[in-house]
Scaffold this motif. Structure first.
Motif, PDB file in Angstrom:
ATOM      1  N   VAL A  22       0.500  -1.201   0.185  1.00 24.08           N
ATOM      2  CA  VAL A  22      -0.082  -0.734   0.375  1.00 24.08           C
ATOM      3  C   VAL A  22       1.262   0.923  -0.099  1.00 24.08           C
ATOM      4  CG1 VAL A  22      -1.862   1.284   1.031  1.00 24.08           C
ATOM      5  CG2 VAL A  22      -1.959  -1.106   1.537  1.00 24.08           C
ATOM      6  N   TYR A  72      -3.491   1.059   5.212  1.00 23.39           N
ATOM      7  CA  TYR A  72      -3.179   2.132   5.125  1.00 23.39           C
ATOM      8  C   TYR A  72      -2.569   3.110   5.857  1.00 23.39           C
ATOM      9  CZ  TYR A  72      -7.976   3.209   6.248  1.00 23.39           C
ATOM     10  OH  TYR A  72      -9.111   3.841   6.907  1.00 23.39           O
ATOM     11  N   SER A  75      -3.653  -3.551  -3.435  1.00 22.93           N
ATOM     12  CA  SER A  75      -3.509  -3.669  -1.842  1.00 22.93           C
ATOM     13  C   SER A  75      -3.476  -5.542  -1.727  1.00 22.93           C
ATOM     14  CB  SER A  75      -4.675  -3.608  -1.222  1.00 22.93           C
ATOM     15  OG  SER A  75      -4.520  -3.862   0.012  1.00 22.93           O
TER      16      SER A  75
END
Length: 354
Positions: A52, A271, A350
């Protein structure tokens, strides 16, 4: 320690944008060199976090403006210190740190700060006062999940609690949060604890052992997957009871696909690395620093039904939905949700399958 929500950071972001917009040529001509120092890559979360970070650095508004360099150091605190010393000598603009120790890195971090380098710790944060700390709100998370459990049980019943990983401060904090909320419900009894170790095997074994010892268990508060607890219930031939856990893809899918399952899943989003990059760029662009060093990222909760927390009415509880926040075609260890609300990171990006 003072804290602030990541939403509160938006005012700082607006200020930074206004400042740079009003100053032609305010952005650096060369990309900011930002190092990410990571001490461990041995689980799904860390690998997703690194992916990410790379995706974030290569998407707008950071594409061409951030030169992200990742240093993975396996093993000891000393290895990360040695790596950080090498990074500091290269004089980057910023260093992001997922730390091996909250305290042991402090002298090295102070050296970086003294050299004018912006330092942001995230996930496993550091205590050095010159560095920012970006992490999930480990007080709010267990409060909301325990409140949800009490609501599911109508304020009465017998529950078991996952104590997490022995010796880990976050584990102790989550259990303390669970117990603190449940103590307000005198008809809810904690009848046992186990160490789930944030792994499916120990979670399933721990719950299975307590099921064998207790003929009545009405709810299970895990610190891990939750899906291991559901599997233990099924193996024991017991009814599926309300379960709390964390938002791994396998957990979301198990909750959706198991008849009668009721779940709430908290998110510790991978994230966090994106949020650390954003904060670093905001500071470098504006020359301004947030007053408070501790910044909380409030990810959403995923649940099998609607729920509004009275303890934290601002908490975002999103209903689980196949294809929207649970993905049968992606890895079971994928952490959900995959993207912050200010940038689009796809599930495939991701998961590293794009």
């Amino acid at each position: 320690m003072k804290s602030r929500s990541i939403r509160a950071l938006c005012s700082f972001a607006v200020l930074a944008a206004a400042t740079t917009a009003a100053m032609p040529g305010a952005y650096a001509e060369d990309p900011y060199v930002i190092y990410l120092s990571n001490n461990f890559v041995g689980n799904d979360w860390r690998q997703q976090m690194l992916r990410v970070a790379e995706v974030t650095a290569n998407k707008e508004p950071f594409a061409g403006r951030v030169d992200l360099r990742i240093e993975n150091v396996e093993g000891t605190v000393q290895a990360q210190i040695n790596s950080l010393n090498n990074i500091i000598r290269s004089k980057p603009n910023a260093i992001l740190v997922d730390a091996a120790s909250a305290e042991a890195l402090n002298p090295t971090i102070q050296k970086a700060c003294d050299a004018g380098i912006v330092v942001i710790s995230f996930d496993q944060t550091i205590s050095a006062p010159c560095a920012y700390a970006v992490e999930s709100d480990w007080n709010r998370i267990p409060n909301v999940m325990a409140e949800w459990m009490a609501d599911q049980l109508g304020g009465k019943g017998k529950v078991i609690i996952d104590s997490g990983l022995a010796g880990v401060p976050i584990s102790a904090n989550i259990e303390k949060g669970y117990r603190g909320v449940l103590s307000n419900y005198p008809d809810i009894e904690v009848v046992g604890t186990y160490n789930g170790d944030y792994a499916l095997g120990p979670e399933q074994a721990g719950v299975g052992s307590l099921l064998a010892a207790h003929p009545q268990i009405d709810g299970i508060l895990t610190q891990g997957y939750g899906s291991g607890a559901i599997k233990a219930l099924q193996d024991a031939g017991r009814p599926v009871v309300p379960v709390t856990g964390f938002s791994y893809n396998v957990s979301a899918l198990t909750c959706l696909e198991t008849e009668g399952a009721k779940c709430i899943l908290a998110s510790n989003p991978a994230y966090l690395s994106s949020e650390a990059i954003r904060l670093a760029v905001q500071i470098l662009d504006s020359g301004e620093r947030p007053e408070e060093r501790h910044i909380l990222v409030n990810g959403p909760f995923l649940a099998t039904g609607g729920f509004t927390s009275k303890l934290h009415p601002e908490a975002d509880v999103v209903e689980l939905e196949n294809g929207k926040n649970a993905f049968p075609d992606l890895a079971p260890g994928l952490t959900l949700p995959v993207s912050p609300d200010w940038m689009e990171i796809t599930p495939a990006e991701s998961a590293g399958t794009n």
